[in-house]
Design a protein around this motif. Structure first.
Motif, PDB file in Angstrom:
ATOM      1  N   LEU A 128       0.825  -1.210   0.000  1.00 30.51           N
ATOM      2  CA  LEU A 128       0.000   0.000   0.000  1.00 30.51           C
ATOM      3  C   LEU A 128       0.857   1.256   0.000  1.00 30.51           C
ATOM      4  N   PHE A 129       1.855   1.315   0.873  1.00 32.05           N
ATOM      5  CA  PHE A 129       2.694   2.506   0.953  1.00 32.05           C
ATOM      6  C   PHE A 129       3.552   2.669  -0.302  1.00 32.05           C
ATOM      7  N   SER A 130       3.940   1.544  -0.930  1.00 31.62           N
ATOM      8  CA  SER A 130       4.708   1.622  -2.176  1.00 31.62           C
ATOM      9  C   SER A 130       3.857   2.210  -3.294  1.00 31.62           C
ATOM     10  N   THR A 131       2.594   1.814  -3.358  1.00 38.05           N
ATOM     11  CA  THR A 131       1.732   2.367  -4.409  1.00 38.05           C
ATOM     12  C   THR A 131       1.420   3.835  -4.141  1.00 38.05           C
ATOM     13  N   LEU A 132       1.250   4.214  -2.882  1.00 37.81           N
ATOM     14  CA  LEU A 132       0.975   5.617  -2.565  1.00 37.81           C
ATOM     15  C   LEU A 132       2.192   6.499  -2.803  1.00 37.81           C
ATOM     16  N   ALA A 133       3.385   5.986  -2.499  1.00 33.49           N
ATOM     17  CA  ALA A 133       4.604   6.777  -2.654  1.00 33.49           C
ATOM     18  C   ALA A 133       5.105   6.783  -4.093  1.00 33.49           C
ATOM     19  N   GLY A 134       4.682   5.805  -4.899  1.00 29.53           N
ATOM     20  CA  GLY A 134       5.143   5.736  -6.279  1.00 29.53           C
ATOM     21  C   GLY A 134       6.531   5.137  -6.397  1.00 29.53           C
ATOM     22  N   ARG A 135       7.037   4.536  -5.345  1.00 28.12           N
ATOM     23  CA  ARG A 135       8.348   3.886  -5.346  1.00 28.12           C
ATOM     24  C   ARG A 135       8.311   2.759  -4.315  1.00 28.12           C
ATOM     25  N   GLU A 136       9.351   1.937  -4.327  1.00 26.74           N
ATOM     26  CA  GLU A 136       9.411   0.813  -3.395  1.00 26.74           C
ATOM     27  C   GLU A 136       9.683   1.321  -1.978  1.00 26.74           C
ATOM     28  N   VAL A 137       8.832   0.973  -1.055  1.00 23.56           N
ATOM     29  CA  VAL A 137       8.999   1.329   0.353  1.00 23.56           C
ATOM     30  C   VAL A 137       9.369   0.060   1.097  1.00 23.56           C
ATOM     31  N   SER A 138      10.564   0.053   1.680  1.00 25.35           N
ATOM     32  CA  SER A 138      11.029  -1.170   2.331  1.00 25.35           C
ATOM     33  C   SER A 138      10.832  -1.141   3.842  1.00 25.35           C
ATOM     34  N   SER A 139      10.802   0.045   4.427  1.00 28.66           N
ATOM     35  CA  SER A 139      10.634   0.097   5.887  1.00 28.66           C
ATOM     36  C   SER A 139       9.689   1.234   6.263  1.00 28.66           C
ATOM     37  N   PHE A 140       8.955   1.000   7.330  1.00 34.43           N
ATOM     38  CA  PHE A 140       8.023   1.993   7.847  1.00 34.43           C
ATOM     39  C   PHE A 140       7.825   1.702   9.316  1.00 34.43           C
ATOM     40  N   ASP A 141       7.253   2.642  10.013  1.00 30.56           N
ATOM     41  CA  ASP A 141       7.062   2.491  11.442  1.00 30.56           C
ATOM     42  C   ASP A 141       5.698   3.066  11.807  1.00 30.56           C
ATOM     43  N   PHE A 142       5.069   2.482  12.804  1.00 31.00           N
ATOM     44  CA  PHE A 142       3.796   2.986  13.294  1.00 31.00           C
ATOM     45  C   PHE A 142       4.016   3.725  14.600  1.00 31.00           C
ATOM     46  N   TRP A 143       3.238   4.761  14.835  1.00 28.55           N
ATOM     47  CA  TRP A 143       3.291   5.482  16.106  1.00 28.55           C
ATOM     48  C   TRP A 143       1.887   5.906  16.482  1.00 28.55           C
ATOM     49  N   GLN A 144       1.675   6.007  17.784  1.00 25.73           N
ATOM     50  CA  GLN A 144       0.359   6.389  18.297  1.00 25.73           C
ATOM     51  C   GLN A 144       0.431   7.824  18.804  1.00 25.73           C
ATOM     52  N   CYS A 145      -0.502   8.635  18.370  1.00 25.93           N
ATOM     53  CA  CYS A 145      -0.550  10.030  18.790  1.00 25.93           C
ATOM     54  C   CYS A 145      -0.900  10.097  20.277  1.00 25.93           C
ATOM     55  N   PRO A 146      -0.088  10.780  21.072  1.00 27.68           N
ATOM     56  CA  PRO A 146      -0.396  10.879  22.503  1.00 27.68           C
ATOM     57  C   PRO A 146      -1.594  11.786  22.795  1.00 27.68           C
ATOM     58  N   HIS A 147      -1.952  12.633  21.836  1.00 25.05           N
ATOM     59  CA  HIS A 147      -3.055  13.578  22.050  1.00 25.05           C
ATOM     60  C   HIS A 147      -4.420  12.940  21.773  1.00 25.05           C
ATOM     61  N   CYS A 148      -4.570  12.330  20.568  1.00 27.60           N
ATOM     62  CA  CYS A 148      -5.883  11.789  20.186  1.00 27.60           C
ATOM     63  C   CYS A 148      -5.891  10.269  20.050  1.00 27.60           C
ATOM     64  N   LEU A 149      -4.754   9.607  20.279  1.00 30.07           N
ATOM     65  CA  LEU A 149      -4.602   8.150  20.260  1.00 30.07           C
ATOM     66  C   LEU A 149      -4.836   7.522  18.888  1.00 30.07           C
ATOM     67  N   THR A 150      -4.664   8.280  17.812  1.00 25.31           N
ATOM     68  CA  THR A 150      -4.778   7.755  16.458  1.00 25.31           C
ATOM     69  C   THR A 150      -3.490   7.021  16.094  1.00 25.31           C
ATOM     70  N   ILE A 151      -3.623   5.885  15.402  1.00 22.62           N
ATOM     71  CA  ILE A 151      -2.454   5.148  14.925  1.00 22.62           C
ATOM     72  C   ILE A 151      -2.052   5.731  13.572  1.00 22.62           C
ATOM     73  N   ASN A 152      -0.788   6.105  13.440  1.00 24.21           N
ATOM     74  CA  ASN A 152      -0.258   6.711  12.228  1.00 24.21           C
ATOM     75  C   ASN A 152       0.961   5.919  11.775  1.00 24.21           C
ATOM     76  N   PHE A 153       1.396   6.138  10.544  1.00 26.63           N
ATOM     77  CA  PHE A 153       2.614   5.490  10.073  1.00 26.63           C
ATOM     78  C   PHE A 153       3.648   6.556   9.741  1.00 26.63           C
TER      79      PHE A 153
END
Length: 69
Positions: A25-50
């Motif tokens: 998914l991230f490779s198609t959105l970025a238009g290039r090969e994405v080999s690594s990514f990380d998830f983090w949780q917002c301390p304010h609203c608790l949303t999961i982001n990458f």
């Protein structure tokens, strides 16, 4: 009995390979090969982001809080 079933289920490999799905998914959105990514949780609203390592900072999808790695 239920605990034994949960332990057996946890030992089995997952049904879906979510890491491969997000890599695709991230490779198609970025238009290039994405080999690594990380998830983090917002301390304010608790949303999961990458977060992609090529970025200097991440922004929360929910409240626009800036995340510095």
């Amino acid at each position: 009995m239920l605990l034994e079933q949960l332990v057996e289920q946890a030992a089995q490999p997952p049904k879906y390979d979510w890491e491969a799905y997000y890599r695709w998914l991230f490779s198609t959105l970025a238009g290039r090969e994405v080999s690594s990514f990380d998830f983090w949780q917002c301390p304010h609203c608790l949303t999961i982001n990458f977060f992609l390592p090529a970025q200097r900072y991440g922004k929360c999808r929910g409240c626009d809080l800036i995340h510095l790695p």
